[in-house]
Design a protein around this motif. Structure first.
Motif, short mmCIF file in Angstrom:
data_model
loop_
_atom_site.label_atom_id
_atom_site.label_comp_id
_atom_site.label_asym_id
_atom_site.label_seq_id
_atom_site.Cartn_x
_atom_site.Cartn_y
_atom_site.Cartn_z
N LEU A 171 25.24 32.88 31.00
CA LEU A 171 26.53 32.39 31.03
C LEU A 171 26.24 30.91 29.91
O LEU A 171 27.28 30.95 29.51
CB LEU A 171 26.76 31.57 32.23
N GLY A 188 31.38 35.72 30.04
CA GLY A 188 30.06 35.02 30.34
C GLY A 188 30.07 36.37 32.37
O GLY A 188 28.83 36.39 32.12
N LEU A 189 30.73 35.89 32.66
CA LEU A 189 31.03 35.94 34.35
C LEU A 189 30.90 37.86 34.40
O LEU A 189 30.59 38.30 35.02
CB LEU A 189 31.96 34.99 35.28
#
Length: 306
Positions: free
Chosen positions: A41, A76-77
């Motif tokens: 993240l 990122g997720l």
């Protein structure tokens, strides 16, 4: 038109099963998985900062730059969920649902929260110090000013209760992204399901406790004048964490448990059903196997009773 996706009831059952798996995982594995999630993240947070390092657009079109940043941040997720890494904000939904479903003790839920939080913090700080910090990624202008400006708007300007409320909205949307990631059967559906709720929370300027583990320490690293470690703990961790717990644990975990699992005697994910033809039975068996694989864990007692 047909949609190849699980129903909300099936997804909620998978959320509960995943919460059991997470809550019973070895703590050293939980910590290392959380370190990975924090680091992944942090990369996306760095992209957001880089995208915001445009002085003219920040002055003349701030909404446009926030929207562009929100479009790229969800990668990122995606990396976290598709690799199975442990993000504490997602855990607030998964383990709460499992605990309310009486499949996971509350003590194990809380322990999992603490370990994932610490792992996320360790992974984020590693990227901030080693990769971004000593790598001088944001040491030059206009990136240094962008780091300071972004963190100041998150920590110095808003009040405590504002950050708390933004934290609720943030993890409400993040946990919806986790929910949708289970609902799709193919990779493209999962990525799309993750992308849009994550885009929504970034575009609205909400606060995510793990994202703040990069944004605020990075500002401290480059010498932000108005931000200290104490201020970060008081306004970057406490209100955001509490808001994220409410958003994920109450508005998602508790709500979906109440809607789809409360007073549910027969579990649809593993229940038996009689069919008129062998072909229908074979198709149902294949679907059940697919569901079990997506859920990530099989409740042995439930399977036996079924």
């Amino acid at each position: 038109m047909t949609f190849d996706a699980f129903s909300p009831r099936e997804v909620t059952e998978m959320v509960s099963n995943a919460g059991v798996l997470k809550g019973n995982m070895r703590l050293d594995k939980v910590f290392m998985s959380a370190v990975s999630a924090g680091a992944l993240l942090a990369f996306a947070c760095g992209t957001v900062i880089s995208t915001n390092a445009t002085p003219w657009f920040q002055t003349n079109a701030p909404g446009l730059m926030r929207t562009i940043s929100a479009m790229v941040f969800p990668y990122g997720l995606c990396m976290i969920l598709l690799t199975g890494a442990e993000l504490c904000t997602g855990s607030f939904m998964f383990t709460t649902t499992a605990a309310l479903h009486r499949r996971l003790p509350w003590t194990k839920m809380l322990i999992h929260w603490v370990v994932t939080f610490l792992g996320n913090l360790a992974g984020s700080l590693f990227i901030v110090a080693i990769i971004f910090g000593y790598g001088n990624v944001f040491s030059a202008e206009p990136f240094k000013s962008a780091v300071i400006s972004f963190a100041t708007k998150k920590q110095v300007t808003p009040e405590f209760h504002m950050i708390f409320l933004r934290g609720i909205g943030c993890n409400w949307l993040v946990c919806l992204a986790c929910f949708f990631s289970l609902q799709g059967r193919d990779l493209a559906s999962k990525v799309i399901g993750i992308w849009w709720p994550t885009f929504a929370f970034v575009s609205l300027g909400f606060d995510h406790v793990v994202a703040n583990m990069t944004f605020i320490p990075m500002a401290i690293w480059v010498g932000a004048p108005d931000i200290s470690v104490g201020l970060y703990i008081w306004k970057g961790i406490i209100p955001t964490l509490l808001g994220n717990i409410v958003g994920g644990g109450v508005f998602c975990g508790t709500y979906y448990w109440y809607m789809y699992l409360l007073d549910l005697n027969s579990l649809p994910l593993y229940g038996k059903k009689h069919f008129d033809s062998p072909l229908q039975s074979e198709q149902a068996t294949l679907k059940e196997t697919d569901i079990e694989a997506s859920a990530g864990v099989i409740d042995h007692e439930t399977r036996t009773n079924a």
